[in-house]
Each structure stands twice: as structure tokens, then as C-alpha cells.
Write an enzyme that holds these catalytic residues in place. Sequence first.
Site, short mmCIF file in Angstrom:
data_model
loop_
_atom_site.label_atom_id
_atom_site.label_comp_id
_atom_site.label_asym_id
_atom_site.label_seq_id
_atom_site.Cartn_x
_atom_site.Cartn_y
_atom_site.Cartn_z
N THR A 179 13.23 -5.96 8.19
CA THR A 179 14.11 -7.20 7.79
C THR A 179 15.26 -7.30 8.36
O THR A 179 15.82 -6.21 8.73
CB THR A 179 13.96 -7.36 6.26
OG1 THR A 179 14.67 -8.59 6.08
CG2 THR A 179 15.07 -6.19 5.64
N GLY A 220 11.52 -10.04 -1.43
CA GLY A 220 12.41 -10.90 -2.30
C GLY A 220 13.70 -10.60 -2.49
O GLY A 220 14.26 -9.95 -1.27
N LEU A 221 14.47 -10.99 -3.42
CA LEU A 221 15.82 -10.69 -3.34
C LEU A 221 15.85 -9.01 -3.61
O LEU A 221 15.66 -8.56 -4.86
CB LEU A 221 16.69 -11.45 -4.55
CG LEU A 221 17.99 -11.28 -4.99
CD1 LEU A 221 18.54 -11.69 -3.39
CD2 LEU A 221 18.28 -12.31 -6.03
N GLY A 222 16.41 -8.48 -2.78
CA GLY A 222 16.50 -7.00 -2.70
C GLY A 222 17.12 -6.19 -3.85
O GLY A 222 16.61 -5.07 -4.60
N SER A 251 14.25 -14.15 9.27
CA SER A 251 14.88 -12.90 8.43
C SER A 251 14.14 -11.56 8.89
O SER A 251 14.24 -10.81 8.01
CB SER A 251 14.49 -12.97 7.08
OG SER A 251 14.73 -14.46 6.48
N THR A 266 11.14 -10.91 4.53
CA THR A 266 10.85 -9.65 4.81
C THR A 266 9.35 -9.27 5.22
O THR A 266 8.52 -9.92 4.46
CB THR A 266 11.20 -8.73 3.55
OG1 THR A 266 12.57 -8.95 3.54
CG2 THR A 266 10.78 -7.22 3.89
N ARG A 273 26.07 -5.30 3.72
CA ARG A 273 25.11 -5.28 2.73
C ARG A 273 23.83 -4.90 3.07
O ARG A 273 23.19 -5.02 4.38
CB ARG A 273 24.81 -6.90 2.25
CG ARG A 273 23.73 -6.98 1.33
CD ARG A 273 22.34 -7.58 1.64
NE ARG A 273 21.40 -7.59 0.58
CZ ARG A 273 20.18 -8.02 0.89
NH1 ARG A 273 19.62 -7.75 1.96
NH2 ARG A 273 19.42 -8.34 -0.24
N VAL A 274 23.11 -3.91 2.12
CA VAL A 274 21.70 -3.45 2.51
C VAL A 274 20.94 -3.77 1.46
O VAL A 274 21.15 -3.70 0.28
CB VAL A 274 21.84 -1.91 2.55
CG1 VAL A 274 20.39 -1.26 2.78
CG2 VAL A 274 22.62 -1.34 3.94
N GLY A 275 19.62 -4.08 1.67
CA GLY A 275 18.68 -4.81 0.66
C GLY A 275 17.68 -3.71 0.21
O GLY A 275 17.99 -2.19 0.56
N ASP A 276 16.73 -3.80 -0.21
CA ASP A 276 15.69 -3.00 -0.66
C ASP A 276 14.71 -2.05 0.49
O ASP A 276 13.92 -1.15 0.24
CB ASP A 276 14.56 -3.54 -1.80
CG ASP A 276 13.81 -4.72 -1.07
OD1 ASP A 276 14.47 -5.55 -0.86
OD2 ASP A 276 12.69 -4.59 -1.06
#
Length: 328
Positions: free
Chosen positions: A207, A241-243, A86, A189, A217-220
Site C-alpha cells: 500500500t 481499511g483504516l490501519g 493507494s 490496500t 505514518r505507518v499503517g497495518d
Amino acid sequence: MSNRRSFLKKTLVSTSLLLPGGIIQACANPVQESTGEKFKPLILSTWNHGMPANDRAWEVLMKSGNLVDAVEEGVKVTELDMDNLSVGLQGLPDREGIPTLDASIMKGDGSCGSVAFVRQVKHPISLARMVMEETPHVMLAGEGARQFAIAKGFPMESETLSPKAEEMYQEWKKESKYKPIINIENHDTIGMVALGPDGKLAGSCTTSGLAFKMHGRVGDSPIIGAGLYVDDEVGAATATGLGETIIRICGSFLIVELMRQGRTPQEACEEAVRRLIAKNSANIKDIQAGFLAVNKDGEYGAYAVHPGFNFARHHSGGGTLVDSKSKF
């Protein structure tokens, strides 16, 4: 997903810490978190792959004294780790079979840069730093980020999946179901925060995001204030974690502001987890998130929703993998 589960269960055999005057052997096994300790300089990073990343960051810091160089070079180790699925181009792809990367970097004076949904760049953290230092912007995304990388001489890498990623992607396509598994699918991450001997702070985060995410999709991680926030007046925080859940509470900024108000890093991380749980109570059993923070005095803290989160801690006494406390 068995290879990721086995990766999580591995015990780190050894690492070393380069210090002026010699090599100090680091602790091999995770230890329980100890709050109230203070160290300066101090480097913290998420998960057990933070140990080799911290080794490199500490080496750079001791040789150059440059904290931004340290947090960049440290996480570049993880971006090249073929066992990590990841982070980096070897990470698991999105639903279209394409690996897309996010990264951010920040200094305690407020300077920051990030890239999101970028393709074919081996070291997105270096591209994020270039955004910070050579553009008037904070974030570049998608094709624009890729074009900027080309203009700055970054080689474009093949989008051929790594062997492990290809195998898992082909297995996933048999049913094409998307449901992250906590501590397995949403944890890898790497976020790093560092306090220099002069009291200055810096941080980095990189990440390849959630496995088999929607394309785009873009996370945190690339969002300043969500996956990373640094302020020399107060401290620094990073998230894993889950962004989506971290973005909704501006998790890293929240922790720094709580420390500004007088909370310890540990207290601030625990409050961030409480707020995240309150916003996601209906499905919290399926959500993992962890926070890591340091204040300007060298006190640190970490906290997660569920057990399983650990972090690497390096200071002048050595390097240690530490098990974080959790709400549940």
C-alpha cells in the site's frame, strides 16, 4: 475525490485464468459470498483490483509451483496500476506531498519480511521479500529501507507525483483537512493470501497508505499480525481499511488464532470485526475495515464493518469478484 468513487463503481468487464489445458473465462460481475466452499489451490485478494493481481498470481503458480513467487508477482501488478491511488508510487502522497510505501510478505513456516515508510521504490513487495530472505530482520523502515534497496540494486524512482495524484493533492491543499472517507480513502490496500495444492500458505500486502497522512505514518500493511499473518498449521488472513483500527486488535493474527481454536474463516473474520467495532464504537460510522481469510483446508471467509468491501477469488474453476458481507 470523484475519480476514486467512479473507480469503485466500475464493473469488472472480464478477466481470464490460466490453467493447465487452456483458458477459463472468469465471472465478470460480483457475486454474493458463499461460505462453506473449499478449494485447493486457492488465491484470494482484496478489492476489485485483486482480479488482475490474482490472474498474474495464478499464472505464476501454475507455471512455477512457487507460492511465494505467486503472491509477490500478483501484487506487483497493483503496484504498477496507474488507476490505483493507494498502492505504489502513483498513490496519493502524505501531507508533505511525498508518496511513502509499506509492504509485507509471509510464508506459512513463519518466515516474513516487511518495509515501512519507504520512498522511491517501485516494488516495495519485492524489497520486503528481500528483507525476509537476505537479512536477519523482519522489518526495515524509512531511510534504512531505502539504503538497503540501493545496496541491492533497486533503481530509485522519481518522487514526482503521478498526474492524478498531483491534481488531487493540489485540490486537498486548498483546505488541508484530513478525514478519510470510508470505501474511498482507506480501502485500496491490496492484501493477498494463497493456498497451494500441497497445502502450504503464503501472503502479501502492499500500500501507499492513507491519502494525506502525517509524514512518517505507518499503517497495518507492513506489520506482521496486523495487516497479514500466515501459518501453515492453520491458515492465513489479511486486512484492509483504516490501519490504526486494525493494528489495535492485531487483526490478522487474531483471525488465524481464532481459526486455530476451531472457528471457520468466516466466523473468525466476523469476530475480528466485532472486536474492532467494540474498540472504535464512538466513531465507527467513519471507519471501514475488511478482513479476508483462508484455512489450510481451502475454506475461506470475508467480513467488513460496512458494505462496499469485495474480494477476488481464483481457483481451478475460474476467477470471481465476490461481495463481502458486513456488520452494518
